[in-house]
Design a protein around this motif. Structure first.
Motif, short mmCIF file in Angstrom:
data_model
loop_
_atom_site.label_atom_id
_atom_site.label_comp_id
_atom_site.label_asym_id
_atom_site.label_seq_id
_atom_site.Cartn_x
_atom_site.Cartn_y
_atom_site.Cartn_z
N SER A 206 -25.24 62.68 -35.00
CA SER A 206 -26.47 61.94 -35.30
C SER A 206 -27.65 62.39 -34.47
CB SER A 206 -26.23 60.44 -35.09
OG SER A 206 -25.91 60.18 -33.73
N GLY A 207 -27.42 63.23 -33.48
CA GLY A 207 -28.50 63.72 -32.63
C GLY A 207 -28.86 62.79 -31.49
N ILE A 208 -28.04 61.75 -31.26
CA ILE A 208 -28.35 60.81 -30.18
C ILE A 208 -28.38 61.50 -28.83
CG2 ILE A 208 -27.41 58.84 -28.89
CD1 ILE A 208 -26.49 57.68 -31.57
N GLU A 209 -27.43 62.40 -28.62
CA GLU A 209 -27.39 63.09 -27.32
C GLU A 209 -28.68 63.84 -27.05
OE1 GLU A 209 -24.45 66.22 -24.97
OE2 GLU A 209 -23.69 64.98 -26.60
N ARG A 210 -29.20 64.52 -28.07
CA ARG A 210 -30.47 65.25 -27.91
C ARG A 210 -31.64 64.29 -27.70
NH1 ARG A 210 -28.37 67.98 -32.27
NH2 ARG A 210 -29.94 67.05 -33.66
N GLU A 211 -31.64 63.18 -28.45
CA GLU A 211 -32.74 62.23 -28.36
C GLU A 211 -32.85 61.60 -26.97
OE1 GLU A 211 -35.10 61.11 -30.59
OE2 GLU A 211 -34.54 62.74 -31.95
N LEU A 212 -31.72 61.41 -26.32
CA LEU A 212 -31.70 60.73 -25.03
C LEU A 212 -31.73 61.69 -23.84
CD1 LEU A 212 -29.16 57.84 -25.69
CD2 LEU A 212 -31.66 57.75 -25.74
N ALA A 213 -31.79 62.98 -24.11
CA ALA A 213 -31.80 63.96 -23.02
C ALA A 213 -32.95 63.67 -22.06
CB ALA A 213 -31.95 65.37 -23.59
N GLY A 214 -32.61 63.67 -20.77
CA GLY A 214 -33.59 63.37 -19.75
C GLY A 214 -33.65 61.90 -19.39
N THR A 215 -33.08 61.05 -20.26
CA THR A 215 -33.03 59.61 -19.99
C THR A 215 -31.62 59.17 -19.65
OG1 THR A 215 -34.84 59.23 -21.56
CG2 THR A 215 -33.52 57.32 -20.93
N VAL A 216 -30.68 59.58 -20.49
CA VAL A 216 -29.26 59.30 -20.27
C VAL A 216 -28.49 60.60 -20.49
CG1 VAL A 216 -27.22 58.04 -21.06
CG2 VAL A 216 -29.44 56.90 -21.02
N GLU A 217 -27.63 60.95 -19.54
CA GLU A 217 -26.78 62.12 -19.72
C GLU A 217 -25.44 61.64 -20.27
OE1 GLU A 217 -24.70 65.85 -17.32
OE2 GLU A 217 -26.09 64.50 -16.27
N LEU A 218 -25.11 62.11 -21.46
CA LEU A 218 -23.86 61.72 -22.11
C LEU A 218 -22.86 62.84 -21.96
CD1 LEU A 218 -25.49 60.28 -25.34
CD2 LEU A 218 -24.36 58.96 -23.54
N ILE A 219 -21.75 62.54 -21.31
CA ILE A 219 -20.68 63.51 -21.16
C ILE A 219 -19.43 62.97 -21.85
CG2 ILE A 219 -21.59 64.56 -19.08
CD1 ILE A 219 -19.70 62.92 -17.43
N HIS A 220 -18.56 63.88 -22.25
CA HIS A 220 -17.45 63.50 -23.13
C HIS A 220 -16.12 63.72 -22.42
CE1 HIS A 220 -20.78 63.55 -25.86
NE2 HIS A 220 -20.95 64.85 -25.68
N GLY A 221 -15.33 62.67 -22.38
CA GLY A 221 -14.06 62.71 -21.68
C GLY A 221 -12.90 63.05 -22.60
N PRO A 222 -11.70 62.74 -22.17
CA PRO A 222 -10.49 63.10 -22.92
C PRO A 222 -10.23 62.13 -24.06
CG PRO A 222 -9.88 61.94 -20.93
CD PRO A 222 -11.38 62.08 -20.89
N GLY A 223 -11.16 62.06 -25.01
CA GLY A 223 -11.06 61.07 -26.07
C GLY A 223 -10.38 61.54 -27.33
N CYS A 224 -9.82 62.73 -27.31
CA CYS A 224 -9.15 63.28 -28.49
C CYS A 224 -7.66 63.42 -28.19
CB CYS A 224 -9.75 64.64 -28.82
SG CYS A 224 -8.76 65.62 -29.98
N PRO A 225 -6.81 62.59 -28.81
CA PRO A 225 -5.38 62.63 -28.50
C PRO A 225 -4.71 63.96 -28.86
CG PRO A 225 -5.79 61.22 -30.39
CD PRO A 225 -7.14 61.55 -29.81
N VAL A 226 -5.20 64.58 -29.93
CA VAL A 226 -4.67 65.89 -30.30
C VAL A 226 -4.95 66.89 -29.18
CG1 VAL A 226 -4.88 67.83 -31.91
CG2 VAL A 226 -4.85 65.48 -32.78
N CYS A 227 -6.16 66.80 -28.61
CA CYS A 227 -6.59 67.76 -27.60
C CYS A 227 -5.79 67.65 -26.31
CB CYS A 227 -8.07 67.59 -27.29
SG CYS A 227 -9.15 67.80 -28.72
N VAL A 228 -5.34 66.45 -25.97
CA VAL A 228 -4.66 66.26 -24.70
C VAL A 228 -3.14 66.33 -24.82
CG1 VAL A 228 -6.56 64.89 -23.79
CG2 VAL A 228 -4.61 63.72 -24.85
N THR A 229 -2.63 66.55 -26.04
CA THR A 229 -1.18 66.71 -26.20
C THR A 229 -0.73 67.96 -25.45
OG1 THR A 229 -1.23 65.64 -28.37
CG2 THR A 229 0.69 67.01 -27.86
#
Length: 367
Positions: free
Chosen positions: A44-67
């Motif tokens: 949705s582009g939220i990360e780009r819209e909030l750049a400089g105001t809120v830094e959004l980082i992504h954790g281990p939220g994908c169960p396939v990825c952490v298998t």
């Protein structure tokens, strides 16, 4: 900004973005721990819209990825046994282990079946009594009850040819692991709505008291996410470390008692190996002794391996822990693409790397 058809209220979105900007006296670092949220934020582009105001980082939220690679390698080896079928979800077949993926195993003669639910694997075992059917069971607390129900059904049917590779994982211990990292920058969490629909949100209260940061439960659509971010920064600005539920249509304080009972009946909490993290204390589940006949690791113990493989050339560990964004990986968009992935985050439909590759302009950054 681009929105899904059902959430095209751009005026509301812009108002929330303005409120977030007005509320912040400094840039805050927030982490989501849900692949659906990651994709929603990037798509949705939220990360780009909030750049400089809120830094959004992504954790281990994908169960396939952490298998773990061990689970993948075990499933690959099982698929190559005579009269043995490995059943799993579609996302899992291309995830690389140390000895290749299940798709590659199929090319070597392995028997692999894609299913839509664990019950499909039970039905397959019932229909093919002369074959061993093994279900590669992955997912967070959201999908664990369905696997528990399948194990109970197989037990009731007396299916001696059905078992599972139990690779279900638990979100809260992973959040603890994130906070224990010496370079952790997380100041607030966006908690996964689907997971909390099972566990409830009260399970985060001891975590919040210990670490003195807010945890806000949110959904996955753009307006859900913006409301969750606004609430998180509001709590941070007022120094109020509390658990707050912004996904009331799907999450209750104490969660789903029936689903929790299914998990408790079939599984017990156990230490678990997470891809990119290593062993996380209480990070997953194993089958209780009552159902050990359906535990593939016990049934085929001679085929299990404790050998740890690294994702060669893949910075999945750094991506999954929020240390870097996907485009900061040297392989991103070059030697690692969805067609030729080096690691799980580029394979899964919930992986952060796949989200960035699909929705963000391809430009290579440096760590």
């Amino acid at each position: 900004m681009k929105f899904l058809d059902e959430f095209r209220d751009v005026e509301t979105a812009q108002r929330l973005i303005d409120q977030i900007g007005n509320r912040c006296t400094r840039s805050w670092v927030l982490m989501d721990v849900c692949g659906g949220q990651t994709h929603g934020l990037v798509r949705s582009g939220i990360e780009r819209e909030l750049a400089g105001t809120v830094e959004l980082i992504h954790g281990p939220g994908c169960p396939v990825c952490v298998t773990s690679t061990q689970s993948i390698d075990f499933a690959v080896a099982l698929s190559l046994r005579p009269k043995t079928i490995v059943a799993t979800f579609g996302d899992m077949i291309r995830v690389p282990g140390g000895d290749g993926s299940l798709m590659q195993a199929r090319g070597r003669g392995g028997d692999l079946q894609m299913v839509y639910s664990p019950m499909d694997a039970v039905e397959l075992a019932s229909a093919k009594p002369d074959h061993e059917v093994i279900f590669l069971a992955v997912g967070f607390e959201t999908t664990t009850p369905a696997t528990a129900l399948a194990v109970m059904q197989a037990d009731q049917l007396g299916l001696s040819n059905f078992s599972i590779v139990a690779s279900h994982v638990r979100v809260l211990p992973a959040m603890e692991a994130i906070m224990a990292m010496p370079d952790c920058r997380v100041e607030g969490f966006l908690a996964a709505g689907h997971v909390c629909s099972i566990t409830g949100h009260d399970v985060y209260e001891p975590f919040v008291r210990q670490h003195q940061l807010p945890v806000v439960v949110t959904g996955f659509e753009p307006l859900d996410l913006l409301e969750g971010i606004l609430r998180t920064v509001t709590l941070l600005e007022s120094s109020r470390p509390v658990v707050d539920n912004r996904y009331g249509r799907g999450v209750q304080k104490h969660g789903n008692a029936a689903a929790q009972s299914l998990i408790e009946t079939v599984y017990e909490v156990d230490d678990c190996d997470w891809r990119g993290f290593g062993t996380i204390a209480d990070g997953g589940y194993r089958l209780r002794s009552r159902y050990e006949a359906f535990d593939a690791s016990r049934k085929f113990e001679s085929m299990t391996t404790s050998h740890h493989h690294n994702d060669r050339g893949c910075h999945a560990a750094d991506v999954l822990s929020g240390r870097i964004k996907p485009k900061q990986c040297p392989a991103f968009g070059k030697t690692c693409t969805p067609e030729s992935p080096l690691g799980a985050p580029m394979v899964s439909g919930e992986g952060a790397c796949a989200a960035y590759y699909r929705f963000e302009p391809i430009s290579i950054e440096t760590p």
